[in-house]
Scaffold this motif. Structure first.
Motif, PDB file in Angstrom:
ATOM      1  N   ARG A  74      -1.755  -9.987  -2.206  1.00 50.64           N
ATOM      2  CA  ARG A  74      -2.664 -11.139  -2.215  1.00 50.64           C
ATOM      3  C   ARG A  74      -3.109 -11.484  -0.795  1.00 50.64           C
ATOM      4  NH1 ARG A  74      -4.838 -15.077  -4.849  1.00 50.64           N
ATOM      5  NH2 ARG A  74      -3.910 -14.637  -6.865  1.00 50.64           N
ATOM      6  N   ALA A  75      -2.170 -11.494   0.143  1.00 51.39           N
ATOM      7  CA  ALA A  75      -2.493 -11.862   1.529  1.00 51.39           C
ATOM      8  C   ALA A  75      -3.526 -10.915   2.132  1.00 51.39           C
ATOM      9  CB  ALA A  75      -1.229 -11.889   2.386  1.00 51.39           C
ATOM     10  N   VAL A  76      -3.355  -9.606   1.933  1.00 53.09           N
ATOM     11  CA  VAL A  76      -4.308  -8.672   2.531  1.00 53.09           C
ATOM     12  C   VAL A  76      -5.655  -8.725   1.812  1.00 53.09           C
ATOM     13  CG1 VAL A  76      -2.555  -7.169   3.566  1.00 53.09           C
ATOM     14  CG2 VAL A  76      -3.425  -6.632   1.285  1.00 53.09           C
ATOM     15  N   ALA A  77      -5.653  -8.972   0.507  1.00 55.27           N
ATOM     16  CA  ALA A  77      -6.922  -9.107  -0.225  1.00 55.27           C
ATOM     17  C   ALA A  77      -7.679 -10.344   0.237  1.00 55.27           C
ATOM     18  CB  ALA A  77      -6.667  -9.161  -1.722  1.00 55.27           C
ATOM     19  N   GLU A  78      -6.965 -11.449   0.406  1.00 50.09           N
ATOM     20  CA  GLU A  78      -7.623 -12.685   0.864  1.00 50.09           C
ATOM     21  C   GLU A  78      -8.137 -12.547   2.293  1.00 50.09           C
ATOM     22  OE1 GLU A  78      -4.890 -15.910   0.202  1.00 50.09           O
ATOM     23  OE2 GLU A  78      -5.147 -15.830  -1.971  1.00 50.09           O
ATOM     24  N   ALA A  79      -7.461 -11.724   3.105  1.00 45.01           N
ATOM     25  CA  ALA A  79      -7.884 -11.505   4.492  1.00 45.01           C
ATOM     26  C   ALA A  79      -8.947 -10.413   4.598  1.00 45.01           C
ATOM     27  CB  ALA A  79      -6.684 -11.140   5.358  1.00 45.01           C
ATOM     28  N   GLY A  80      -9.002  -9.536   3.606  1.00 39.88           N
ATOM     29  CA  GLY A  80      -9.969  -8.446   3.645  1.00 39.88           C
ATOM     30  C   GLY A  80      -9.595  -7.326   4.589  1.00 39.88           C
ATOM     31  N   ARG A  81      -8.321  -7.276   4.983  1.00 41.18           N
ATOM     32  CA  ARG A  81      -7.852  -6.193   5.861  1.00 41.18           C
ATOM     33  C   ARG A  81      -6.357  -5.990   5.680  1.00 41.18           C
ATOM     34  NH1 ARG A  81      -5.370  -7.245  10.641  1.00 41.18           N
ATOM     35  NH2 ARG A  81      -5.081  -9.415  11.199  1.00 41.18           N
ATOM     36  N   LEU A  82      -5.901  -4.815   6.058  1.00 41.43           N
ATOM     37  CA  LEU A  82      -4.491  -4.469   5.905  1.00 41.43           C
ATOM     38  C   LEU A  82      -3.691  -4.852   7.137  1.00 41.43           C
ATOM     39  CD1 LEU A  82      -4.848  -0.913   4.314  1.00 41.43           C
ATOM     40  CD2 LEU A  82      -4.502  -3.102   3.152  1.00 41.43           C
ATOM     41  N   SER A  83      -2.527  -5.427   6.903  1.00 37.38           N
ATOM     42  CA  SER A  83      -1.584  -5.745   7.968  1.00 37.38           C
ATOM     43  C   SER A  83      -0.227  -6.004   7.334  1.00 37.38           C
ATOM     44  CB  SER A  83      -2.021  -6.987   8.739  1.00 37.38           C
ATOM     45  OG  SER A  83      -1.014  -7.365   9.657  1.00 37.38           O
ATOM     46  N   GLU A 102       7.429  -0.677   3.647  1.00 39.92           N
ATOM     47  CA  GLU A 102       6.249  -1.154   2.939  1.00 39.92           C
ATOM     48  C   GLU A 102       5.083  -0.211   3.203  1.00 39.92           C
ATOM     49  OE1 GLU A 102       3.965  -4.711   4.473  1.00 39.92           O
ATOM     50  OE2 GLU A 102       4.744  -5.501   2.561  1.00 39.92           O
ATOM     51  N   ASN A 103       4.361   0.118   2.148  1.00 38.36           N
ATOM     52  CA  ASN A 103       3.115   0.871   2.252  1.00 38.36           C
ATOM     53  C   ASN A 103       1.993  -0.012   1.735  1.00 38.36           C
ATOM     54  OD1 ASN A 103       4.526   3.105   3.106  1.00 38.36           O
ATOM     55  ND2 ASN A 103       4.167   4.334   1.272  1.00 38.36           N
ATOM     56  N   LEU A 104       0.887  -0.011   2.434  1.00 35.13           N
ATOM     57  CA  LEU A 104      -0.308  -0.739   2.020  1.00 35.13           C
ATOM     58  C   LEU A 104      -1.463   0.249   1.916  1.00 35.13           C
ATOM     59  CD1 LEU A 104      -0.084  -3.808   4.446  1.00 35.13           C
ATOM     60  CD2 LEU A 104       0.714  -3.686   2.067  1.00 35.13           C
ATOM     61  N   SER A 105      -2.385  -0.043   1.015  1.00 34.34           N
ATOM     62  CA  SER A 105      -3.580   0.777   0.874  1.00 34.34           C
ATOM     63  C   SER A 105      -4.697  -0.104   0.350  1.00 34.34           C
ATOM     64  CB  SER A 105      -3.316   1.934  -0.104  1.00 34.34           C
ATOM     65  OG  SER A 105      -4.441   2.785  -0.193  1.00 34.34           O
ATOM     66  N   ALA A 106      -5.918   0.348   0.555  1.00 32.19           N
ATOM     67  CA  ALA A 106      -7.072  -0.400   0.051  1.00 32.19           C
ATOM     68  C   ALA A 106      -8.132   0.568  -0.419  1.00 32.19           C
ATOM     69  CB  ALA A 106      -7.633  -1.313   1.133  1.00 32.19           C
ATOM     70  N   TYR A 148     -12.479  -4.304   0.563  1.00 35.30           N
ATOM     71  CA  TYR A 148     -12.281  -3.012  -0.088  1.00 35.30           C
ATOM     72  C   TYR A 148     -12.241  -3.139  -1.608  1.00 35.30           C
ATOM     73  CZ  TYR A 148     -11.191  -1.225   4.541  1.00 35.30           C
ATOM     74  OH  TYR A 148     -11.259  -0.861   5.858  1.00 35.30           O
ATOM     75  N   GLY A 149     -12.223  -4.344  -2.115  1.00 33.20           N
ATOM     76  CA  GLY A 149     -12.237  -4.568  -3.554  1.00 33.20           C
ATOM     77  C   GLY A 149     -10.878  -4.496  -4.222  1.00 33.20           C
ATOM     78  N   ARG A 150     -10.073  -3.539  -3.856  1.00 32.57           N
ATOM     79  CA  ARG A 150      -8.749  -3.371  -4.466  1.00 32.57           C
ATOM     80  C   ARG A 150      -7.744  -3.055  -3.366  1.00 32.57           C
ATOM     81  NH1 ARG A 150      -8.320  -0.676 -10.129  1.00 32.57           N
ATOM     82  NH2 ARG A 150      -8.955  -2.821 -10.560  1.00 32.57           N
ATOM     83  N   TYR A 151      -6.623  -3.769  -3.406  1.00 35.81           N
ATOM     84  CA  TYR A 151      -5.568  -3.646  -2.399  1.00 35.81           C
ATOM     85  C   TYR A 151      -4.250  -3.366  -3.112  1.00 35.81           C
ATOM     86  CZ  TYR A 151      -9.068  -5.767   0.598  1.00 35.81           C
ATOM     87  OH  TYR A 151     -10.214  -6.009   1.294  1.00 35.81           O
TER      88      TYR A 151
END
Length: 158
Positions: A74-83, A102-106, A148-151
């Motif tokens: 949710r945090a990365v989707a609301e920010a629009g970037r990965l961190s 942790e792995n993140l992707s968008a 990115y639409g989907r995180y």
């Protein structure tokens, strides 16, 4: 993408929280993002198959880790970037101790696509093959028409 050994001493965790901080700034309101952990079982199956082919034990989906992944997705989707932000502090807040990653992707339309991207990235692949991992949590956050639409967020732990 980071592998961390958690420190048992609470003062050190508090210090890490202060030093790390959360660097995500919300650009979307919460109501513009939807989240789900419904694909965690599929992720556990796909990751377990991958690990089995490399002589490692399976992982199972875990509700506590799903919640931790949900917060970050949710945090990365609301920010629009990965961190990863303050990963160690976030894990401590969910009482997740020991080895974790942790792995993140968008942008990937499916959980299989996100996992394929992680396999192709050396650091993310290392996390998928973390020998100590026994549990995973997976969450997806959707922000149609934004970023990115989907995180995707994946948390692996002992």
């Amino acid at each position: 993408m980071r592998l961390r050994r958690f420190l048992a001493a609470l003062p050190l965790l508090a210090l890490a929280h202060c030093a790390g901080g959360d660097d995500l700034v919300r650009v979307l309101p919460p109501e513009a993002v939807t989240t789900t952990t419904g694909e965690a079982g599929e992720a556990a199956r796909l990751i377990s198959e991958y690990r089995h082919g490399r002589g490692l034990g399976p992982v199972v989906a875990d509700g506590q880790l799903n919640e931790a992944a949900l917060v970050q997705a949710r945090a990365v989707a609301e920010a629009g970037r990965l961190s990863h932000g303050a990963f160690a502090s976030r894990m401590a807040g969910f009482r997740i101790a020991g080895y974790s990653a942790e792995n993140l992707s968008a942008g990937s339309p499916s959980v299989a696509g996100a996992i394929a991207r992680w396999k192709a990235s050396p650091g993310h692949d290392e996390n998928l093959l973390l020998p100590q991992a026994r549990r995973i949590g997976l969450a997806r956050a959707d922000s149609p028409g934004h970023g990115y639409g989907r995180y995707w967020a994946l948390v692996l732990a002992q």
